[in-house]
Enzyme design. Structure first.
Site, short mmCIF file in Angstrom:
data_model
loop_
_atom_site.label_atom_id
_atom_site.label_comp_id
_atom_site.label_asym_id
_atom_site.label_seq_id
_atom_site.Cartn_x
_atom_site.Cartn_y
_atom_site.Cartn_z
CG HIS A 166 68.22 91.72 75.21
ND1 HIS A 166 67.92 91.73 76.54
CD2 HIS A 166 69.35 90.97 75.08
CE1 HIS A 166 68.84 91.02 77.20
NE2 HIS A 166 69.71 90.54 76.33
CG ASP A 167 69.12 87.68 74.20
OD1 ASP A 167 69.33 88.10 73.03
OD2 ASP A 167 70.03 87.52 75.04
CE LYS A 225 70.40 84.40 73.32
NZ LYS A 225 71.22 84.60 74.53
CG HIS A 234 68.95 85.94 69.28
ND1 HIS A 234 70.28 85.79 69.04
CD2 HIS A 234 68.84 86.98 70.16
CE1 HIS A 234 70.96 86.70 69.73
NE2 HIS A 234 70.11 87.44 70.42
CG HIS A 278 69.88 92.71 70.93
ND1 HIS A 278 68.93 92.02 70.25
CD2 HIS A 278 70.58 91.78 71.63
CE1 HIS A 278 69.02 90.72 70.52
NE2 HIS A 278 70.03 90.55 71.36
CG HIS A 279 73.43 90.53 69.06
ND1 HIS A 279 74.39 90.38 70.04
CD2 HIS A 279 72.34 89.84 69.49
CE1 HIS A 279 73.91 89.62 71.01
NE2 HIS A 279 72.66 89.28 70.71
CG ASP A 325 73.66 92.44 76.22
OD1 ASP A 325 73.11 91.86 77.19
OD2 ASP A 325 73.92 91.87 75.15
FE LIG Z 1 71.00 88.72 72.02
FE LIG Z 2 71.88 89.95 76.65
#
Ligand SMILES: [Fe+2]
Ligand SMILES: [Fe+2]
Length: 348
Positions: A209-210, A213, A238, A262-263, A291
């Site tokens: 998911h990240d 980044k 990201h 996801h955000h 999360d």
């Molecule tokens: Fe994230």
């Molecule tokens: Fe996370």
């Protein structure tokens, strides 16, 4: 050449004539005077060819033919008919006879036909054998490809996991946040009745998911103090960066959707696209809950891990705003011990 031939005829003269001629040609001949006797002989001796009369006392040659083809479809059968009517001959062929000869017959013609049928039968058997060996070769190769695919798949999973661990380490995570949310999302998705294939895609999306980044500088990502507006903008990129990287890979298209979203928040106040409610893919809505669970129950530089109860308070409070209310309810119905089990991590 010592193929076995069974001659079935009630006339002694015919049996003797055929036996003499065919034995002279090198065949091993057996004789029967009626159908029952013929089957008795075939119980103990496998035949290559059966030569049968049609009109006999007891069961007829037609019945012999029909039963025989049911037992052994490859056996060659030559009918000898005393009836000159072609209808009977045609019926024999439609029942599976390989050929027929009308009485009175020329012995030369019988020998030629027998040789022909035996040869045809051998070719058919050979073809069958080749077919079977071809099939087993194809099966072995398919198995080989399958196991190579499996190895490839697990090597590929290991590579992704290593990459994600490296990213987590950069944020000084204790253990791997990404791996834990992957396991949590499998649990919640299974409870929701999501099918195995989509669970796998969700798990991959959660793990990665990240990944976006990777494009954020250390200066911003690891900044201990409050972020300014420009730094927030960088952070907020990201999900899109992660999506752009992974959506290029064919079998990561579905996980990439989860990464992109996801955000997002159920009330539409999330980023990057401000999607609302069911516009947000279900995988991303599931992910949002797990999360939060892992973020809250892990140590942060500015606070220690929070107890599980504060997670359930938070989920209850944000049910319908940040989180899909139905998924939130399902989340709340799962007891702490099950969350603990799936990562072997104690929650306070
Ligand atoms: Fe994230
Ligand atoms: Fe996370």
């Amino acid at each position: 050449m010592n193929e076995n031939i069974l001659i079935v005829d009630d006339e002694l003269l015919v049996r003797e004539l055929l036996t003499t001629a065919l034995t002279y040609e090198g065949f091993t001949c057996h004789t029967a005077t009626n159908v029952d006797e013929a089957f008795g002989i075939m119980d103990v001796q496998q035949m290559d060819l059966v030569i049968s009369d049609i009109m006999m006392p007891g069961r007829s040659g037609m019945e012999l033919l029909r039963d025989l083809k049911q037992i052994d479809e490859d056996i060659a059968v030559l009918m000898i008919t005393g009836l000159t009517d072609t209808q009977t001959a045609l019926e024999c062929i439609s029942l599976g006879a390989d050929d027929y000869i009308a009485k009175p017959f020329s012995i030369t013609r019988v020998i030629l036909t027998v040789r022909n049928l035996i040869e045809r039968r051998q070719l058919a058997l050979e073809k069958k054998k080749n077919q079977a060996s071809l099939e087993s070769r194809v099966m072995a190769q398919t198995e080989q490809v399958r196991s190579t695919m499996f190895e490839l798949q697990s090597a590929y999973n290991d590579t992704l996991t290593a990459l994600v661990k490296a990213l987590d380490a950069r944020e000084k995570e204790a253990g791997s946040h990404s791996e834990r949310v992957m396991n949590y999302s499998k649990l919640l998705a299974a409870r929701m009745g999501v099918d195995a294939h989509r669970r796998e895609q969700l798990a991959k999306g959660a793990l990665l998911h990240d990944i976006g980044k990777i494009g954020i500088t250390d200066k911003t990502l690891l900044k201990p103090s409050e972020l300014n507006e420009q730094e927030w903008r960088e952070i907020h990129r990201h999900p899109q960066v992660g999506y752009d990287i992974l959506s290029q890979i064919r079998f990561l298209k579905a996980p990439a959707e989860i990464i992109l979203n996801h955000h997002e928040r159920f009330d539409g106040r999330g980023y990057p696209n401000g999607l609302k409610g069911e516009e947000i893919p279900i995988g991303a809505r599931i992910f949002a809950l797990v999360d939060t669970l892992d973020a809250m129950t892990s140590d942060r530089p500015y606070r220690g891990a929070l107890p599980f109860d504060s997670v359930t308070d938070e989920v209850t409070r944000c049910r319908g705003s940040q989180f899909d209310p139905d998924i939130a309810d399902l989340f709340l119905s799962i007891p702490r011990c099950e969350w603990e089990e799936c990562n072997d991590k104690r929650l306070l």
